[in-house]
Design a protein around this motif. Structure first.
Motif, short mmCIF file in Angstrom:
data_model
loop_
_atom_site.label_atom_id
_atom_site.label_comp_id
_atom_site.label_asym_id
_atom_site.label_seq_id
_atom_site.Cartn_x
_atom_site.Cartn_y
_atom_site.Cartn_z
N LEU A 69 0.81 -1.21 0.00
CA LEU A 69 0.00 0.00 0.00
C LEU A 69 0.85 1.27 0.00
O LEU A 69 0.38 2.34 -0.39
N ALA A 70 2.11 1.16 0.42
CA ALA A 70 2.99 2.32 0.46
C ALA A 70 3.52 2.70 -0.92
O ALA A 70 4.07 3.80 -1.09
N VAL A 71 3.38 1.82 -1.91
CA VAL A 71 3.88 2.11 -3.26
C VAL A 71 2.94 3.09 -3.94
O VAL A 71 1.72 2.88 -3.99
N ASP A 72 3.49 4.17 -4.46
CA ASP A 72 2.69 5.17 -5.16
C ASP A 72 2.33 4.68 -6.55
O ASP A 72 3.20 4.38 -7.36
N GLU A 73 1.04 4.58 -6.85
CA GLU A 73 0.53 4.15 -8.15
C GLU A 73 1.18 2.84 -8.61
O GLU A 73 1.90 2.81 -9.62
N PRO A 74 0.95 1.76 -7.88
CA PRO A 74 1.62 0.49 -8.20
C PRO A 74 1.21 -0.05 -9.57
O PRO A 74 0.02 -0.14 -9.89
#
Length: 226
Positions: free
Chosen positions: A124-129
């Motif tokens: 969830l911490a990845v920006d625009e996975p």
């Protein structure tokens, strides 16, 4: 055997991420007459598999798996940004972001993933996975061996392309199975190549695919979203 079972789940066409709605330019190639039979389909898909997927997306996915396993979230973020930036057209970028978002949401709902300490929060911490970012997170969390994961990733892409061709060209089911048999034989070597390819040799240079995708964005009638 459990990692194998999880891998089959990840590579299944039943995975609800919307892959079946995309052709990645193949539909425009059919519309333009560049692909109109089984032989032409084999060339189009085979070239994309060997020159694009195996030389960029697959080695990047392998690097993502390594970064997830190493706990190197900065590396994950950098590779994710690289992949999003590599999408040459609006619809190709929208495709990977939509599929990535769908897979992140699915994994968040799966107890077998959410129970693994820290994995849900890391993803969830990845920006625009992008899709390969989310897919490799699941593969790494479920302890799938990297060689099997990359082979399955290539197979899932191939299966989706053949299914799109069966609808769009159109081809019969037997022709589809012949294509899967023929092109599937190349996957072990392509996966091995992807795992060993150094980053400075990665390349997704495929102008034909980029042109097909850009033309598809304004195609009058179409079955697929890309």
């Amino acid at each position: 055997m459990l990692p194998l079972v999880r891998l089959l789940q990840l590579a299944s066409p039943a995975l609800p991420v919307g892959a079946y709605t995309y052709s990645q330019g193949l539909e425009w190639a059919v519309e333009s007459g560049s692909v109109k039979n089984e032989a032409g389909t084999a060339r189009w898909i085979g070239d994309a598999l060997s020159h694009n997927l195996a030389r960029f997306e697959a080695p990047l996915a392998a690097a993502l798996m390594q970064a997830w396993n190493d706990g190197d979230d900065a590396r994950v973020a950098a590779l994710n940004a690289d992949f999003n930036a590599s999408r040459e057209t609006m619809e190709l970028r929208a495709e990977t972001v939509q599929m990535g978002w769908s897979l992140v949401r699915l994994l968040g709902d799966l107890d077998v993933f959410a129970r693994l300490p820290g994995w849900r929060d890391r993803l969830l911490a990845v920006d625009e996975p992008a899709f390969p970012t989310a897919w490799t997170a699941a593969a790494a969390a479920w302890q799938v061996p990297a060689d099997q994961a990359i082979a399955a990733y290539l197979w899932a892409w191939l299966e989706n392309q053949v299914m799109a061709a069966v609808k769009a060209v159109p081809l019969g089911q037997s022709a589809g199975q012949r294509l899967l048999s023929e092109l599937g034989e190349t996957i072990p070597a392509l996966a091995e190549q992807a795992l060993a390819l150094p980053e400075f040799e990665w390349s997704n240079f495929n102008p034909g695919l980029a042109i097909a995708s850009s033309r598809h964005e304004t195609q009058y009638t179409r079955l697929f979203r890309s």
